[in-house]
Structure formats: structure tokens, C-alpha cells
Write a protein that holds these residues in place. Structure first.
Motif, PDB file in Angstrom:
ATOM      1  N   ALA A 158      -0.193   6.796   5.789  1.00  0.00           N
ATOM      2  CA  ALA A 158      -1.754   7.352   6.766  1.00  0.00           C
ATOM      3  C   ALA A 158      -2.794   6.712   6.130  1.00  0.00           C
ATOM      4  CB  ALA A 158      -2.464   8.763   5.983  1.00  0.00           C
ATOM      5  N   VAL A 159      -2.527   6.498   4.932  1.00  0.00           N
ATOM      6  CA  VAL A 159      -3.684   5.100   4.484  1.00  0.00           C
ATOM      7  C   VAL A 159      -3.140   3.956   4.326  1.00  0.00           C
ATOM      8  CG1 VAL A 159      -4.718   5.084   1.780  1.00  0.00           C
ATOM      9  CG2 VAL A 159      -4.266   7.878   2.423  1.00  0.00           C
ATOM     10  N   ASP A 160      -2.122   3.964   3.772  1.00  0.00           N
ATOM     11  CA  ASP A 160      -1.626   2.179   4.097  1.00  0.00           C
ATOM     12  C   ASP A 160      -2.086   1.986   5.762  1.00  0.00           C
ATOM     13  OD1 ASP A 160      -1.395   1.898   1.472  1.00  0.00           O
ATOM     14  OD2 ASP A 160       0.860   2.728   2.490  1.00  0.00           O
ATOM     15  N   VAL A 161      -1.997   2.419   6.375  1.00  0.00           N
ATOM     16  CA  VAL A 161      -2.122   1.993   8.128  1.00  0.00           C
ATOM     17  C   VAL A 161      -3.751   2.116   8.344  1.00  0.00           C
ATOM     18  CG1 VAL A 161      -2.192   2.784  10.370  1.00  0.00           C
ATOM     19  CG2 VAL A 161      -0.154   3.332   8.551  1.00  0.00           C
ATOM     20  N   ASN A 162      -4.338   2.713   7.664  1.00  0.00           N
ATOM     21  CA  ASN A 162      -5.883   2.744   8.016  1.00  0.00           C
ATOM     22  C   ASN A 162      -6.119   1.477   6.544  1.00  0.00           C
ATOM     23  OD1 ASN A 162      -8.305   4.132   5.833  1.00  0.00           O
ATOM     24  ND2 ASN A 162      -8.647   4.090   8.561  1.00  0.00           N
ATOM     25  N   ARG A 163      -6.432   1.018   5.757  1.00  0.00           N
ATOM     26  CA  ARG A 163      -6.383   0.300   5.018  1.00  0.00           C
ATOM     27  C   ARG A 163      -6.144  -0.771   5.861  1.00  0.00           C
ATOM     28  NH1 ARG A 163      -3.662  -2.958   2.031  1.00  0.00           N
ATOM     29  NH2 ARG A 163      -1.794  -1.218   1.471  1.00  0.00           N
ATOM     30  N   LEU A 164      -4.714  -1.324   6.847  1.00  0.00           N
ATOM     31  CA  LEU A 164      -4.614  -1.844   7.461  1.00  0.00           C
ATOM     32  C   LEU A 164      -5.213  -2.015   9.042  1.00  0.00           C
ATOM     33  CD1 LEU A 164      -1.536  -2.677   6.117  1.00  0.00           C
ATOM     34  CD2 LEU A 164      -2.637  -3.948   5.556  1.00  0.00           C
ATOM     35  N   CYS A 165      -5.575  -0.957   9.556  1.00  0.00           N
ATOM     36  CA  CYS A 165      -5.989  -0.876  10.637  1.00  0.00           C
ATOM     37  C   CYS A 165      -7.105  -0.400  10.777  1.00  0.00           C
ATOM     38  CB  CYS A 165      -4.755  -1.394  11.554  1.00  0.00           C
ATOM     39  SG  CYS A 165      -3.088  -1.526  12.532  1.00  0.00           S
ATOM     40  N   PRO A 166      -8.086  -0.533  10.302  1.00  0.00           N
ATOM     41  CA  PRO A 166      -8.970   0.856  10.072  1.00  0.00           C
ATOM     42  C   PRO A 166      -9.490   1.396  10.996  1.00  0.00           C
ATOM     43  CG  PRO A 166      -9.826  -1.507   9.237  1.00  0.00           C
ATOM     44  CD  PRO A 166      -8.533  -1.527  10.097  1.00  0.00           C
ATOM     45  N   ALA A 167      -9.109   1.318  12.728  1.00  0.00           N
ATOM     46  CA  ALA A 167      -9.217   1.267  13.611  1.00  0.00           C
ATOM     47  C   ALA A 167      -8.779   2.855  14.086  1.00  0.00           C
ATOM     48  CB  ALA A 167      -9.092   0.743  14.917  1.00  0.00           C
ATOM     49  N   HIS A 168      -7.392   2.984  13.399  1.00  0.00           N
ATOM     50  CA  HIS A 168      -7.152   4.107  13.526  1.00  0.00           C
ATOM     51  C   HIS A 168      -7.980   5.748  12.386  1.00  0.00           C
ATOM     52  CE1 HIS A 168      -3.403   3.011  15.842  1.00  0.00           C
ATOM     53  NE2 HIS A 168      -4.064   1.762  14.865  1.00  0.00           N
ATOM     54  N   GLU A 169      -8.110   6.457  12.569  1.00  0.00           N
ATOM     55  CA  GLU A 169      -8.874   6.738  12.054  1.00  0.00           C
ATOM     56  C   GLU A 169      -8.740   8.507  11.464  1.00  0.00           C
ATOM     57  OE1 GLU A 169     -12.917   6.510  12.728  1.00  0.00           O
ATOM     58  OE2 GLU A 169     -13.013   5.347  11.672  1.00  0.00           O
ATOM     59  N   GLY A 170      -7.740   9.025  12.355  1.00  0.00           N
ATOM     60  CA  GLY A 170      -7.327  10.286  12.226  1.00  0.00           C
ATOM     61  C   GLY A 170      -5.529  10.022  12.360  1.00  0.00           C
ATOM     62  N   PHE A 171      -4.945  10.931  11.588  1.00  0.00           N
ATOM     63  CA  PHE A 171      -3.504  10.883  11.791  1.00  0.00           C
ATOM     64  C   PHE A 171      -2.541  12.639  12.403  1.00  0.00           C
ATOM     65  CE2 PHE A 171      -4.539   7.045   9.706  1.00  0.00           C
ATOM     66  CZ  PHE A 171      -3.917   5.965  10.725  1.00  0.00           C
ATOM     67  N   ILE A 172      -1.890  12.576  12.572  1.00  0.00           N
ATOM     68  CA  ILE A 172      -1.068  13.431  12.645  1.00  0.00           C
ATOM     69  C   ILE A 172       0.761  13.175  11.533  1.00  0.00           C
ATOM     70  CG2 ILE A 172      -0.221  15.654  13.896  1.00  0.00           C
ATOM     71  CD1 ILE A 172      -2.188  14.691  16.256  1.00  0.00           C
ATOM     72  N   CYS A 173       0.969  14.177  10.884  1.00  0.00           N
ATOM     73  CA  CYS A 173       2.309  13.340   9.792  1.00  0.00           C
ATOM     74  C   CYS A 173       3.060  14.877   9.525  1.00  0.00           C
ATOM     75  CB  CYS A 173       1.218  12.794   8.685  1.00  0.00           C
ATOM     76  SG  CYS A 173       0.215  11.572   8.543  1.00  0.00           S
ATOM     77  N   ARG A 174       3.411  14.054  10.008  1.00  0.00           N
ATOM     78  CA  ARG A 174       5.195  15.661  10.272  1.00  0.00           C
ATOM     79  C   ARG A 174       6.274  15.390   9.433  1.00  0.00           C
ATOM     80  NH1 ARG A 174       6.226  19.381  15.237  1.00  0.00           N
ATOM     81  NH2 ARG A 174       6.923  20.333  13.947  1.00  0.00           N
TER      82      ARG A 174
END
Length: 278
Positions: A158-174
Motif C-alpha cells: 500500500a505504501v509503495d502504491v501510494n508513493r507512486l500514485c498519491p491519489a490512492h489514499e485508502g487501501f483494503i488489504c487482504r
């Protein structure tokens, strides 16, 4: 976030937090073979319409047990997908002209999504899902029979995706692990503030691992084939380091603690008795 230190693979973060010189056992065994096959099937199933999954699984040339695992994993995936979405294969999330992208990723399924982690490193998310509503799911397939906490691994994605795509600020990880009981299926919801906290924890782990590789005073296994001894609490390197501390007088222990940090000493002591205590 700019990383100037050696990156640690997400799957190794939990072990590296315990032992900064952790190296995964690269030996191939039946469990690893089963895991690879399971991942391959789950990578293929996203190309099949949702209502055809049961028939598709039934026709696979594999064991009855593997089909059972696929059925359970597919049921979890079905609970996430309300509708069939486009599949984007061989997708790589990376900076655009050296900068993070401004917009959200397109709604769809991104199997084996490659993520640029900086400093020439990259990782793969088993399945990244972006819904039409803008929800971002990260699914990680596991065939493990042993309950473990994979929160750090999921958070790192999630941190890596947010770093590259800051528009994604919320994640549901399973973490989807069919061999474990239902309530062992872990879900981690990470918001904007959570991303900052997880990023700091991951950065601290990587900084300590980088420092340990050049500083023998930081306890850790020096082997290139650790064999996951951190789970059993039998690391000979940490036990030896702790023994050296216990053999000194009080003033030496204080000096050692100040030099390596209280956390390092505590972890070395824990290694002697194992994760369950004495």
C-alpha cells in the motif's frame, strides 16, 4: 518518499524487523511448488467471467486439494468483485518522468502488478483491484498452514502504491490463505494517516538492516540462507551475541545497550527463549 538505503522485500519485512540480517531460505520444497501453482491458477482465473469460475476450477488438471484451495480463494475474490472488470496484465506502476502520477489507476484488475520500489528495486502485488467507486484492494495469496502476521507485507504494498500514485489514499488489504480458518483471514484497512505510520516503520526496518550489514555490533544472522530460524527462536548468531552480553559485568551491559540499542538487546534475549517465552 525517497529511499537511499537498501530496500527490503515486503515479504521479508517482518523477519527483518526481528533480525536485520535475515535472508530467506531459497531452497525449493513441496510447499513452495504448491504455492507457485496456486499463484499461477489465481493469476489465470481473473480472465474468466465470474459466473464461470466454478466450472473453470473443476476442469483444472490438478489435485482435489488444490481445487479446494482455489474454490475458497475464488469465493473471497467474488466477495470483492461486484462486477466483471477489465484485466490489465503486465502492468507496471512507476514514476512518470521521474514524478508520481496525478490520477487514480483505471478501474480494473491488475494481476501480478509490478511496483517500482526505487533504487532499482521492484516488487509484485498478487492482485491489485481498483473498483469503479475508487476503492483500492490489495490481495495476497498464501498457501501457508501456519498462522503468521503479514501486516507489514500488505502495508508495504500500500505504501509503495501510494508513493507512486498519491491519489490512492485508502487501501483494503487482504491476505487470502485458504488453508487457515476463516477468522484467520487478515484484512488491513489503511487510510492516509496509516500510510504515514506504516511508511515510517518500514523505513526504520530498512535503515536498521542497512546499518547492520556494515556494523557487526548490531545482532543478526550473517548467513545467506537463514532458514527462517527467527520463527523458532534458535538463531545461533543472536544467542552468541546475547551470551557475550550476559558474560560481562553491569557497566559493560549498559555500554552495549547504549551502542546497539535496547531493542537489539531485548530481541537477542528473546532469541534464547524463543517467541513463546521461557
Amino acid at each position: 518518499m525517497a529511499y537511499k538505503i537498501r530496500r527490503v522485500q515486503p515479504s521479508a519485512l517482518a523477519a527483518t524487523e526481528h533480525c536485520p540480517r535475515f535472508r530467506a531460505d531459497s531452497k525449493e520444497n513441496q510447499a513452495a511448488i504448491d504455492g507457485t501453482l496456486f499463484h499461477e491458477f489465481m493469476e489465470q482465473i481473473v480472465d474468466v467471467p465470474k459466473d464461470q469460475w466454478p466450472g473453470w476450477i473443476a476442469t483444472r488438471e490438478t489435485s482435489v486439494e488444490m481445487k479446494g484451495l482455489l474454490e475458497e480463494a475464488a469465493s473471497v475474490l467474488a466477495s470483492v468483485l461486484v462486477e466483471d472488470l477489465p484485466v490489465y496484465r503486465d502492468y507496471r506502476i512507476r514514476p512518470i518522468k521521474g514524478k508520481p502520477r496525478k490520477s487514480l489507476l483505471k478501474p480494473g484488475l491488475y494481476p501480478e502488478c509490478e511496483v517500482d520500489r526505487g533504487n532499482g528495486n521492484h516488487g509484485y502485488i498478487d492482485l491489485l483491484i481498483v473498483t469503479p467507486e475508487g476503492l483500492t484492494y490489495i490481495l495476497d495469496w498464501k498457501t501457508s498452514r501456519v498462522e503468521k502476521d503479514f501486516s507489514l507485507q500488505l502495508a508495504a504494498y500500500a505504501v509503495d502504491v501510494n508513493r507512486l500514485c498519491p491519489a490512492h489514499e485508502g487501501f483494503i488489504c487482504r491476505r487470502v490463505a485458504p488453508r487457515l480458518v476463516d477468522d484467520a483471514q487478515s484484512e488491513l484497512n489503511i487510510d492516509k494517516d496509516g500510510l504515514v505510520k506504516w511508511a515510517k516503520r518500514i523505513s526504520d526496518i530498512e535503515e536498521r538492516a542497512d546499518r547492520s550489514s556494515n556494523d557487526p555490533s548490531v545482532p543478526g544472522c550473517p548467513s545467506d540462507a537463514c532458514g527462517y530460524c527467527h520463527w523458532s527462536g534458535t538463531c545461533p548468531y543472536q544467542a552468541a551475541a546475547t551470551g557475550a552480553v550476559l558474560a560481562t559485568n553491569t557497566s559493560d551491559i549498559v555500554t552495549y545497550s547504549e551502542k546497539t540499542g535496547k531493542e537489539s538487546v531485548t530481541q537477542s534475549l528473546a532469541t534464547l527463549v524463543g517467541p513463546g517465552g521461557p
